[in-house]
Design a protein around this motif. Structure first.
Motif, PDB file in Angstrom:
ATOM      1  N   LEU A  23       0.822  -1.210   0.000  1.00 47.50           N
ATOM      2  CA  LEU A  23       0.000   0.000   0.000  1.00 47.50           C
ATOM      3  C   LEU A  23       0.856   1.260   0.000  1.00 47.50           C
ATOM      4  O   LEU A  23       0.514   2.251  -0.661  1.00 47.50           O
ATOM      5  N   THR A  24       1.961   1.252   0.732  1.00 45.68           N
ATOM      6  CA  THR A  24       2.826   2.434   0.718  1.00 45.68           C
ATOM      7  C   THR A  24       3.562   2.552  -0.613  1.00 45.68           C
ATOM      8  O   THR A  24       3.796   3.662  -1.099  1.00 45.68           O
ATOM      9  N   ALA A  25       3.904   1.435  -1.221  1.00 44.89           N
ATOM     10  CA  ALA A  25       4.584   1.498  -2.514  1.00 44.89           C
ATOM     11  C   ALA A  25       3.695   2.130  -3.582  1.00 44.89           C
ATOM     12  O   ALA A  25       4.189   2.882  -4.440  1.00 44.89           O
ATOM     13  N   VAL A  26       2.399   1.844  -3.542  1.00 41.70           N
ATOM     14  CA  VAL A  26       1.489   2.392  -4.557  1.00 41.70           C
ATOM     15  C   VAL A  26       0.819   3.682  -4.100  1.00 41.70           C
ATOM     16  O   VAL A  26       0.082   4.308  -4.860  1.00 41.70           O
ATOM     17  N   GLY A  27       1.047   4.068  -2.841  1.00 40.32           N
ATOM     18  CA  GLY A  27       0.483   5.319  -2.347  1.00 40.32           C
ATOM     19  C   GLY A  27      -1.001   5.267  -2.058  1.00 40.32           C
ATOM     20  O   GLY A  27      -1.712   6.262  -2.261  1.00 40.32           O
ATOM     21  N   LEU A  28      -1.488   4.127  -1.571  1.00 40.29           N
ATOM     22  CA  LEU A  28      -2.906   4.014  -1.218  1.00 40.29           C
ATOM     23  C   LEU A  28      -3.059   4.154   0.290  1.00 40.29           C
ATOM     24  O   LEU A  28      -2.580   3.309   1.047  1.00 40.29           O
ATOM     25  N   PRO A  29      -3.713   5.215   0.769  1.00 40.36           N
ATOM     26  CA  PRO A  29      -3.924   5.350   2.212  1.00 40.36           C
ATOM     27  C   PRO A  29      -4.914   4.310   2.706  1.00 40.36           C
ATOM     28  O   PRO A  29      -5.718   3.775   1.938  1.00 40.36           O
ATOM     29  N   ALA A  30      -4.862   4.029   4.008  1.00 44.75           N
ATOM     30  CA  ALA A  30      -5.701   2.957   4.540  1.00 44.75           C
ATOM     31  C   ALA A  30      -6.047   3.213   5.997  1.00 44.75           C
ATOM     32  O   ALA A  30      -5.330   3.907   6.717  1.00 44.75           O
ATOM     33  N   ALA A  31      -7.168   2.621   6.402  1.00 41.19           N
ATOM     34  CA  ALA A  31      -7.508   2.488   7.820  1.00 41.19           C
ATOM     35  C   ALA A  31      -7.066   1.086   8.223  1.00 41.19           C
ATOM     36  O   ALA A  31      -7.638   0.098   7.754  1.00 41.19           O
ATOM     37  N   TYR A  32      -6.043   1.007   9.045  1.00 37.36           N
ATOM     38  CA  TYR A  32      -5.427  -0.279   9.398  1.00 37.36           C
ATOM     39  C   TYR A  32      -6.030  -0.825  10.688  1.00 37.36           C
ATOM     40  O   TYR A  32      -6.171  -0.111  11.679  1.00 37.36           O
ATOM     41  N   ALA A  48       0.520   5.354  10.118  1.00 35.07           N
ATOM     42  CA  ALA A  48      -0.408   6.342  10.682  1.00 35.07           C
ATOM     43  C   ALA A  48       0.346   7.545  11.225  1.00 35.07           C
ATOM     44  O   ALA A  48      -0.092   8.694  11.043  1.00 35.07           O
ATOM     45  N   GLY A  49       1.492   7.292  11.873  1.00 31.17           N
ATOM     46  CA  GLY A  49       2.294   8.395  12.399  1.00 31.17           C
ATOM     47  C   GLY A  49       2.858   9.291  11.317  1.00 31.17           C
ATOM     48  O   GLY A  49       3.081  10.487  11.531  1.00 31.17           O
ATOM     49  N   GLY A  50       3.050   8.718  10.127  1.00 33.86           N
ATOM     50  CA  GLY A  50       3.561   9.500   9.010  1.00 33.86           C
ATOM     51  C   GLY A  50       2.484  10.150   8.172  1.00 33.86           C
ATOM     52  O   GLY A  50       2.780  10.783   7.158  1.00 33.86           O
ATOM     53  N   GLY A  51       1.220   9.995   8.583  1.00 31.02           N
ATOM     54  CA  GLY A  51       0.116  10.644   7.880  1.00 31.02           C
ATOM     55  C   GLY A  51      -0.469   9.855   6.730  1.00 31.02           C
ATOM     56  O   GLY A  51      -1.348  10.362   6.028  1.00 31.02           O
ATOM     57  N   GLY A  52      -0.030   8.586   6.543  1.00 27.98           N
ATOM     58  CA  GLY A  52      -0.501   7.811   5.418  1.00 27.98           C
ATOM     59  C   GLY A  52      -1.650   6.876   5.718  1.00 27.98           C
ATOM     60  O   GLY A  52      -2.034   6.064   4.864  1.00 27.98           O
ATOM     61  N   GLY A  53      -2.236   6.986   6.914  1.00 25.53           N
ATOM     62  CA  GLY A  53      -3.333   6.097   7.247  1.00 25.53           C
ATOM     63  C   GLY A  53      -3.878   6.350   8.629  1.00 25.53           C
ATOM     64  O   GLY A  53      -3.404   7.226   9.362  1.00 25.53           O
ATOM     65  N   LEU A  54      -4.890   5.568   8.990  1.00 22.53           N
ATOM     66  CA  LEU A  54      -5.488   5.580  10.312  1.00 22.53           C
ATOM     67  C   LEU A  54      -5.189   4.254  10.992  1.00 22.53           C
ATOM     68  O   LEU A  54      -4.895   3.251  10.340  1.00 22.53           O
ATOM     69  N   LEU A  55      -5.289   4.228  12.318  1.00 23.65           N
ATOM     70  CA  LEU A  55      -5.068   3.014  13.090  1.00 23.65           C
ATOM     71  C   LEU A  55      -6.232   2.828  14.054  1.00 23.65           C
ATOM     72  O   LEU A  55      -6.583   3.751  14.799  1.00 23.65           O
ATOM     73  N   ASP A  99     -13.586  13.690   0.942  1.00 25.77           N
ATOM     74  CA  ASP A  99     -12.686  14.841   0.888  1.00 25.77           C
ATOM     75  C   ASP A  99     -11.496  14.502  -0.016  1.00 25.77           C
ATOM     76  O   ASP A  99     -10.470  14.004   0.447  1.00 25.77           O
ATOM     77  N   PRO A 100     -11.593  14.735  -1.319  1.00 30.06           N
ATOM     78  CA  PRO A 100     -10.521  14.365  -2.249  1.00 30.06           C
ATOM     79  C   PRO A 100      -9.170  14.974  -1.898  1.00 30.06           C
ATOM     80  O   PRO A 100      -8.130  14.333  -2.107  1.00 30.06           O
ATOM     81  N   GLU A 101      -9.168  16.186  -1.368  1.00 29.59           N
ATOM     82  CA  GLU A 101      -7.892  16.812  -1.013  1.00 29.59           C
ATOM     83  C   GLU A 101      -7.213  16.060   0.126  1.00 29.59           C
ATOM     84  O   GLU A 101      -5.985  15.855   0.112  1.00 29.59           O
ATOM     85  N   ARG A 102      -7.991  15.606   1.101  1.00 24.99           N
ATOM     86  CA  ARG A 102      -7.407  14.841   2.200  1.00 24.99           C
ATOM     87  C   ARG A 102      -6.904  13.492   1.709  1.00 24.99           C
ATOM     88  O   ARG A 102      -5.847  13.018   2.138  1.00 24.99           O
ATOM     89  N   VAL A 103      -7.629  12.869   0.803  1.00 23.55           N
ATOM     90  CA  VAL A 103      -7.164  11.606   0.217  1.00 23.55           C
ATOM     91  C   VAL A 103      -5.827  11.811  -0.476  1.00 23.55           C
ATOM     92  O   VAL A 103      -4.902  10.999  -0.334  1.00 23.55           O
ATOM     93  N   SER A 122      -2.315  10.086   0.505  1.00 23.49           N
ATOM     94  CA  SER A 122      -1.646   9.270  -0.500  1.00 23.49           C
ATOM     95  C   SER A 122      -0.184   9.668  -0.652  1.00 23.49           C
ATOM     96  O   SER A 122       0.708   8.809  -0.724  1.00 23.49           O
ATOM     97  N   GLU A 123       0.070  10.959  -0.685  1.00 22.47           N
ATOM     98  CA  GLU A 123       1.453  11.441  -0.789  1.00 22.47           C
ATOM     99  C   GLU A 123       2.264  11.040   0.440  1.00 22.47           C
ATOM    100  O   GLU A 123       3.444  10.671   0.327  1.00 22.47           O
ATOM    101  N   ALA A 124       1.634  11.094   1.614  1.00 21.01           N
ATOM    102  CA  ALA A 124       2.323  10.693   2.830  1.00 21.01           C
ATOM    103  C   ALA A 124       2.646   9.197   2.820  1.00 21.01           C
ATOM    104  O   ALA A 124       3.728   8.770   3.233  1.00 21.01           O
ATOM    105  N   ALA A 125       1.700   8.404   2.334  1.00 18.82           N
ATOM    106  CA  ALA A 125       1.916   6.957   2.286  1.00 18.82           C
ATOM    107  C   ALA A 125       3.068   6.601   1.367  1.00 18.82           C
ATOM    108  O   ALA A 125       3.928   5.777   1.722  1.00 18.82           O
ATOM    109  N   VAL A 126       3.111   7.202   0.199  1.00 18.70           N
ATOM    110  CA  VAL A 126       4.136   6.830  -0.773  1.00 18.70           C
ATOM    111  C   VAL A 126       5.526   7.242  -0.299  1.00 18.70           C
ATOM    112  O   VAL A 126       6.535   6.606  -0.664  1.00 18.70           O
TER     113      VAL A 126
END
Length: 358
Positions: free
Chosen positions: A271-280, A298-305, A326-330, A334-338
């Motif tokens: 998920l981080t390689a492709v930049g897909l945020p997630a609720a883990y 989650a600490g890096g802003g790429g998802g929820l826990l 909220d497309p802007e938040r997505v 996504s940028e944080a995840a990647v």
């Protein structure tokens, strides 16, 4: 060049091994690759399906702690080590690469006995017994998590399949959604629980389905091959697509704006390689490694826990739904995840393996 890959049980052990195999073949089409596993794991299906030779050795569950008795266990362990050594001899192995699981322990011991160079890759932050043992037998140790506690280890990330590494989610999004029968202009939630599915995630997502659909969110839900659904959402728009299993997770990632899933090492790496945020939703059992994986993202802003015990339909409605609307938040997530992902681990490890073998 002849390489033996030892890893089995779960997809988290097998898929990185197969990703390395594919990359080695890409660098040198003439290389000989043999996979070593047991008859207990997914390797019996995944390895032949990818076109690689699979050699089976007896599965020997071992104690959780490394003790002097480990190396002198009679009977089954000795038989498994002999079987692994016979594989190394038959293929004339130049190097053994281990990824963990039941098969790795006898493979490491056999390679040490035969003088075959050993390479260890550990995807998790808390290594299992097999890789803790393997790391004591070699200086060539690589990890998929930056906080892995193995001594002498170098963090390189987890080898991933080419279709994941090369995925361009933005350009593939419309095509992927159409492939699943989804509309191209609606926010999309991907729900899955790993290779076998997750009952708690399935139940919470299905119960939240009416609220998600009324808010205009469509869902792609992979329930897992061993899970049944008592009541499916009624047909209609937005779509709620239920699948028992999916081989094309790259298309699922491309179709989604956000995922709801477990946080195994392979899932987090993909998920981080492709930049897909997630609720883990970390698996509530085991040694806590899934929570560590999710905390970093989650600490890096790429998802929820969210803890498994706290996951509910209301939590999904209150926390996941606002992100999807909220497309802007997505985009920010996504940028944080990647930024936390690694796409080059397969090539990095392959070149190191070739260098060590030579």
């Amino acid at each position: 060049m002849r390489v033996v890959l030892a890893g089995g049980g779960t997809a988290g052990h097998i898929e990185p091994a197969l990703a390395l195999a594919d990359t080695l073949r890409g660098l040198d089409p003439g290389i000989g690759i043999t996979c070593m596993g047991t008859d207990r794991g997914l390797e019996t299906r995944l390895v032949p399906a990818r076109g690689y030779e699979l050699e089976l050795v007896p599965a020997v569950p071992l104690p959780r702690a490394i003790t002097p008795q480990l190396l002198t266990m009679p009977g089954r362990l000795a038989g498994a080590v002999n079987a692994a050594a016979a594989v190394l001899d038959r293929v004339r192995a130049d190097v053994l690469v281990g990824f963990g699981g039941y098969v790795a322990t006898p493979a490491y011991l056999a390679a040490k006995r035969r003088g075959v160079p050993i390479v260890v890759h550990e995807a998790n932050p808390r290594p299992g017994l097999a890789n803790r043992l393997g790391a004591k037998l070699t200086d060539h140790v690589f990890t998929g998590h930056p906080d892995c506690v193995l001594a002498k280890a170098e963090y390189i990330g987890t080898p991933l399949r080419r279709e994941i590494v090369q995925l361009d989610r933005l350009s593939m999004g419309d095509k992927a959604r159409s492939w699943f029968g989804l509309q191209t202009d609606r926010p999309t939630l991907l729900v899955f629980g790993g290779s076998q599915g997750a009952r708690s995630i399935n139940q919470a997502a299905l119960a939240a389905a009416p609220a998600l659909r009324s808010a205009g969110v469509q869902v792609l839900h992979v329930v897992g091959p061993k899970n049944t659904v008592e009541r499916e959402p009624p047909p209609g728009d937005p779509q709620y697509v239920l699948l028992p299993y999916l081989d094309r997770m790259d298309l699922a990632y491309a179709a989604a704006d956000l995922a709801l899933c477990r946080s195994g090492a392979l899932t987090c790496a993909e998920l981080t390689a492709v930049g897909l945020p997630a609720a883990y939703v970390p698996l509530p059992h085991g040694n806590g490694e899934q929570r560590i994986n999710a905390e970093r993202i989650a600490g890096g802003g790429g998802g929820l826990l969210i803890d498994d015990a706290d996951l509910s339909p209301d939590w999904i409605i209150q926390n996941v739904l606002p992100i999807l609307r909220d497309p802007e938040r997505v985009a920010v997530m996504s940028e944080a995840a990647v930024r936390l992902g690694r796409k080059d681990a397969d090539t990095t490890l392959a070149r190191k393996v070739l260098e060590i073998a030579q």
